[in-house]
Design a protein around this motif. Structure first.
Motif, PDB file in Angstrom:
ATOM      1  N   ASN A   1       5.554   4.933 -32.657  1.00 34.20           N
ATOM      2  CA  ASN A   1       6.576   3.949 -31.894  1.00 34.20           C
ATOM      3  C   ASN A   1       6.407   2.660 -31.968  1.00 34.20           C
ATOM      4  O   ASN A   1       5.166   2.153 -32.003  1.00 34.20           O
ATOM      5  N   ALA A   2       7.241   1.878 -32.282  1.00 34.61           N
ATOM      6  CA  ALA A   2       7.121   0.411 -32.482  1.00 34.61           C
ATOM      7  C   ALA A   2       7.838  -0.285 -31.115  1.00 34.61           C
ATOM      8  O   ALA A   2       8.867   0.074 -30.789  1.00 34.61           O
TER       9      ALA A   2
ATOM     10  N   LEU B   1       4.531  -4.574 -32.296  1.00 33.11           N
ATOM     11  CA  LEU B   1       3.236  -3.762 -31.921  1.00 33.11           C
ATOM     12  C   LEU B   1       3.575  -2.204 -32.104  1.00 33.11           C
ATOM     13  O   LEU B   1       4.622  -1.770 -32.041  1.00 33.11           O
ATOM     14  N   LEU B   2       2.554  -1.678 -32.609  1.00 29.48           N
ATOM     15  CA  LEU B   2       2.696  -0.199 -32.812  1.00 29.48           C
ATOM     16  C   LEU B   2       1.724   0.698 -31.946  1.00 29.48           C
ATOM     17  O   LEU B   2       0.619   0.181 -31.637  1.00 29.48           O
ATOM     18  N   ASP B   3       2.353   1.760 -31.428  1.00 29.24           N
ATOM     19  CA  ASP B   3       1.428   2.756 -31.110  1.00 29.24           C
ATOM     20  C   ASP B   3       1.552   4.287 -31.969  1.00 29.24           C
ATOM     21  O   ASP B   3       2.437   4.339 -32.397  1.00 29.24           O
TER      22      ASP B   3
ATOM     23  N   HIS C   1      -3.173   1.806 -30.320  1.00 28.13           N
ATOM     24  CA  HIS C   1      -2.453   1.559 -29.039  1.00 28.13           C
ATOM     25  C   HIS C   1      -2.294  -0.078 -29.341  1.00 28.13           C
ATOM     26  O   HIS C   1      -2.991  -0.647 -29.166  1.00 28.13           O
ATOM     27  N   ARG C   2      -0.796  -0.309 -29.209  1.00 27.11           N
ATOM     28  CA  ARG C   2      -0.611  -1.538 -29.311  1.00 27.11           C
ATOM     29  C   ARG C   2      -1.095  -2.607 -30.295  1.00 27.11           C
ATOM     30  O   ARG C   2      -1.716  -3.641 -30.107  1.00 27.11           O
ATOM     31  N   VAL C   3      -0.919  -1.928 -31.819  1.00 27.96           N
ATOM     32  CA  VAL C   3      -1.903  -2.812 -32.573  1.00 27.96           C
ATOM     33  C   VAL C   3      -0.422  -3.502 -33.515  1.00 27.96           C
ATOM     34  O   VAL C   3       0.439  -2.777 -33.544  1.00 27.96           O
ATOM     35  N   PRO C   4      -0.853  -4.645 -34.056  1.00 31.75           N
ATOM     36  CA  PRO C   4       0.105  -5.351 -34.726  1.00 31.75           C
ATOM     37  C   PRO C   4       0.504  -4.767 -35.983  1.00 31.75           C
ATOM     38  O   PRO C   4      -0.550  -4.254 -36.629  1.00 31.75           O
ATOM     39  N   VAL C   5       1.792  -4.628 -36.385  1.00 32.34           N
ATOM     40  CA  VAL C   5       2.007  -4.049 -37.468  1.00 32.34           C
ATOM     41  C   VAL C   5       1.443  -4.217 -38.697  1.00 32.34           C
ATOM     42  O   VAL C   5       0.882  -3.571 -39.430  1.00 32.34           O
ATOM     43  N   ARG C   6       1.232  -5.706 -38.910  1.00 27.46           N
ATOM     44  CA  ARG C   6       0.454  -6.197 -40.054  1.00 27.46           C
ATOM     45  C   ARG C   6      -1.140  -5.773 -40.340  1.00 27.46           C
ATOM     46  O   ARG C   6      -1.763  -5.953 -41.240  1.00 27.46           O
ATOM     47  N   SER C   7      -1.761  -5.196 -38.954  1.00 23.35           N
ATOM     48  CA  SER C   7      -3.070  -5.133 -39.190  1.00 23.35           C
ATOM     49  C   SER C   7      -3.310  -3.537 -39.588  1.00 23.35           C
ATOM     50  O   SER C   7      -4.465  -3.449 -40.148  1.00 23.35           O
TER      51      SER C   7
END
Length: 182
Positions: free
Chosen positions: A43-44, A48-50, A70-76
């Motif tokens: 889920n975006a 941020l992605l979950d 949980h709530r990680v930056p997409v680029r990470s």
């Protein structure tokens, strides 16, 4: 009887399916959940992605989510990893589920009953003694005494009497070991 070891027979312990999770269900009294087909939900929310691993109760089929990210930056997240999550890659499901930090974070254990098999060549009649090398393809926890008894068709008391081994027979292990049958 010669004390020289004449043969080394390779045994392999392989996972046949993913283990069940010892995880209580919120809707029924069941204490077991499975991964089913092994699906992720991604889920975006902005940048941020979950990411969750979806598991199903084996009794009532209720779907629960295990948080992977949980709530990680997409680029990470590396592009290949993100592609694996969106494609529901079965190897990634297994890696995620079998990773010790996932079980610790979500407070569940793995039920390995019926999830593994032993691949062993036939035992030759001679020469004796024989050395066996047991290798684990996956981190399947088994008791060496039970594994040896199954593989050789012996009782556990006979295994204690006839097997020379450096690891405890009654403690679960996930590591390769070897033993000598005399």
């Amino acid at each position: 009887m010669s004390s020289h070891l004449h043969s080394v027979l390779p045994w392999a312990v392989r996972r046949t399916r993913l283990p069940l999770l010892a995880l209580p269900c919120a809707d029924c009294p069941s204490e077991r959940a499975g991964t089913g087909d092994g699906r992720f939900r991604v889920n975006a929310n902005g940048k941020l992605l979950d990411v969750w691993l979806l598991v199903n109760c084996v009794v009532c089929d209720r779907t629960s989510k295990l948080t992977v990210h949980h709530r990680v930056p997409v680029r990470s997240l590396p592009a290949g990893l993100l592609a694996g999550y969106t494609a529901n890659a079965s190897a990634l499901v297994a890696d995620t589920l079998l990773h010790p930090s996932t079980a610790r974070r979500h407070r569940f254990g793995l039920d390995w009953d019926g999830c593994w098999e032993l691949h062993a060549p036939p035992v030759p009649e001679s020469p004796w003694p024989l050395r066996f090398a047991v290798g684990f393809d996956d981190p399947v926890p088994v008791r060496p005494g039970l594994l040896i008894a199954r593989g050789l068709g012996l009782s556990r008391s006979e295994v204690v009497r006839r097997v020379k081994i450096d690891v405890p027979l009654n403690r679960r292990t996930k590591r390769d070991f070897s033993f000598v049958l005399v």
